[in-house]
Design a protein around this motif. Structure first.
Motif, mmCIF file in Angstrom:
data_model
loop_
_atom_site.group_PDB
_atom_site.id
_atom_site.type_symbol
_atom_site.label_atom_id
_atom_site.label_comp_id
_atom_site.label_asym_id
_atom_site.label_seq_id
_atom_site.Cartn_x
_atom_site.Cartn_y
_atom_site.Cartn_z
ATOM 1 N N SER A 118 11.105 5.616 41.669
ATOM 2 C CA SER A 118 10.549 4.954 42.768
ATOM 3 C C SER A 118 9.170 5.433 43.192
ATOM 4 N N CYS A 127 14.379 18.677 51.696
ATOM 5 C CA CYS A 127 14.255 17.664 52.706
ATOM 6 C C CYS A 127 14.508 18.125 54.352
ATOM 7 N N GLU A 173 7.574 10.390 48.593
ATOM 8 C CA GLU A 173 8.793 10.204 48.290
ATOM 9 C C GLU A 173 9.618 11.090 48.405
ATOM 10 N N TYR A 185 27.515 21.234 45.713
ATOM 11 C CA TYR A 185 26.173 21.178 46.352
ATOM 12 C C TYR A 185 25.297 22.312 46.201
ATOM 13 N N ASP A 231 11.367 17.201 45.163
ATOM 14 C CA ASP A 231 13.169 17.337 45.026
ATOM 15 C C ASP A 231 13.205 18.873 45.190
ATOM 16 N N LEU A 275 15.162 6.858 49.213
ATOM 17 C CA LEU A 275 16.059 5.941 48.300
ATOM 18 C C LEU A 275 17.135 6.707 47.616
ATOM 19 N N GLY A 315 13.266 13.420 47.594
ATOM 20 C CA GLY A 315 14.011 13.437 46.392
ATOM 21 C C GLY A 315 13.816 12.865 45.301
HETATM 22 C C1 LIG Z 1 19.525 9.733 43.264
HETATM 23 S S1 LIG Z 1 18.418 10.857 43.228
HETATM 24 C C2 LIG Z 1 16.901 10.083 44.062
HETATM 25 C C3 LIG Z 1 16.442 8.916 43.658
HETATM 26 C C4 LIG Z 1 15.003 8.887 43.915
HETATM 27 N N1 LIG Z 1 14.775 9.105 45.302
HETATM 28 C C5 LIG Z 1 14.327 7.458 43.320
HETATM 29 O O1 LIG Z 1 14.438 6.723 44.337
HETATM 30 O O2 LIG Z 1 13.992 7.052 42.138
HETATM 31 C C6 LIG Z 1 19.094 12.073 44.533
HETATM 32 C C7 LIG Z 1 18.075 13.281 44.462
HETATM 33 O O3 LIG Z 1 18.275 13.753 45.524
HETATM 34 C C8 LIG Z 1 17.882 15.286 45.277
HETATM 35 N N2 LIG Z 1 18.208 15.962 46.272
HETATM 36 C C9 LIG Z 1 19.615 16.507 46.863
HETATM 37 N N3 LIG Z 1 19.452 17.237 47.845
HETATM 38 C C10 LIG Z 1 18.014 17.378 48.186
HETATM 39 C C11 LIG Z 1 17.459 18.137 49.134
HETATM 40 N N4 LIG Z 1 18.047 18.861 50.113
HETATM 41 N N5 LIG Z 1 15.858 17.884 49.134
HETATM 42 C C12 LIG Z 1 15.471 17.398 48.340
HETATM 43 N N6 LIG Z 1 15.841 16.760 47.309
HETATM 44 C C13 LIG Z 1 17.308 16.680 47.379
HETATM 45 C C14 LIG Z 1 18.651 15.550 44.016
HETATM 46 O O4 LIG Z 1 18.211 16.715 43.274
HETATM 47 C C15 LIG Z 1 18.246 14.261 43.171
HETATM 48 O O5 LIG Z 1 17.160 14.482 42.302
#
Ligand SMILES: C[S@@+](CC[C@H](N)C(=O)[O-])C[C@H]1O[C@@H](n2cnc3c(N)ncnc32)[C@H](O)[C@@H]1O
Length: 266
Positions: free
Chosen positions: A108, A151, A100, A45, A125, A171, A102
């Protein structure tokens, strides 16, 4: 030293102990994506792993166009799911601020902007590569702000974004977060929602090395209800076996009732 001389298990151990992927790759004169590919893309992570192991290696965002990615996801029924989610909200016919969390490939955010012409969409993100991709390819740039942020500490430059958003979407994100990050994200999402603002929340539940925090849905509801959010309803999207939860921020004045202890039971 050539990468092919390295023992993949040694590389995995170094990556998983927290050494920088870029630094290890530089030792071998290799690209970080190639290094990860060589040793089987071990999950760790970090925003670096999400840059190289997720966005570049898994999603191939260095070569694909937005349209190619959009079509791949269209074929998988991804936008049907989002249309179903967005059916659950009604927006006024005046500018609406939407966040939105991440944003990953911006899909999305794209579906939201396509469906609701009145929204101004903010998206972030913690992966720099994801942010660069969205900044380069997002089809509605004039209605979007895209930046790097985590986030668990949401802000835009000096702006803490208190009470800013009528809609927040989270999401397929919570399952990616370590517990401490998740706990803070719950609080932060509540903080940036405007009073009466709506949160659309759905966790991904498919087993995957990067899904380190898949929870039972009841706990998810409980955690988000423990801040100033009122749970409104829950709708399964059957074709994908995922569950959408809708919350509304209660007006300012209700005492803060966040109970982190309930999170430790997981
Ligand atoms: C499956 S994707 C999200 C899909 C997006 N929300 C959509 O609906 O199209 C998961 C994302 O979470 C992000 N992520 C992981 N930890 C995070 C954090 N602490 N803050 C912001 N983003 C994070 C990753 O970089 C990744 O791009």
């Amino acid at each position: 030293m050539n990468l092919t001389d390295a023992n993949p298990d040694d590389l995995i151990a170094r990556i998983q102990s927290g050494e920088s992927i870029e630094t290890i790759a530089a030792e071998y004169g290799a690209d970080p994506v190639r290094l990860l590919d060589y040793c089987g893309n071990p999950f760790v992570y970090s925003s670096e792993w999400y840059d190289y192991g997720y966005h570049l290696l898994k999603c191939k965002t260095d070569t694909a166009s937005f349209e190619e990615i959009r079509l791949q996801y269209e074929e998988k029924g991804y936008f049907k799911k989002l249309d179903f989610y967005f059916d659950q909200i009604q927006l006024p016919n005046r500018p609406v601020r939407w966040l939105e969390i991440g944003c990953h490939l911006g899909l999305s955010a794209y579906a939201a902007a396509r469906r609701f012409p009145q929204i101004q969409i903010d998206m972030f993100d913690f992966s720099q590569k994801a942010v660069e991709w969205c900044q380069r390819t997002f089809p509605f740039p004039e209605r979007a702000r895209i930046w790097r942020c985590s986030c668990d500490h949401i802000h835009f430059g000096d702006d803490p974004l208190n009470d800013q958003y009528q809609v927040v979407t989270c999401l397929d994100v919570t399952e990616h977060l370590p517990k401490e990050v998740y706990i803070n994200a719950v609080r932060e999402i509540c903080r940036v929602l405007s009073p009466y603002g709506i949160l659309l929340l759905q966790q991904g539940n498919i087993p995957s090395p990067s899904h380190i925090n898949v929870m039972n849905e009841k706990s998810l509801i409980e955690h988000f209800s423990s801040v100033n959010l009122k749970w409104l309803d829950t709708k399964p999207f059957v074709p994908k076996s995922v569950i959408l939860h809708k919350f509304q921020k209660t007006p300012a004045g209700r005492p803060f009732e966040y109970k982190p202890t309930s999170l430790r039971k997981e």
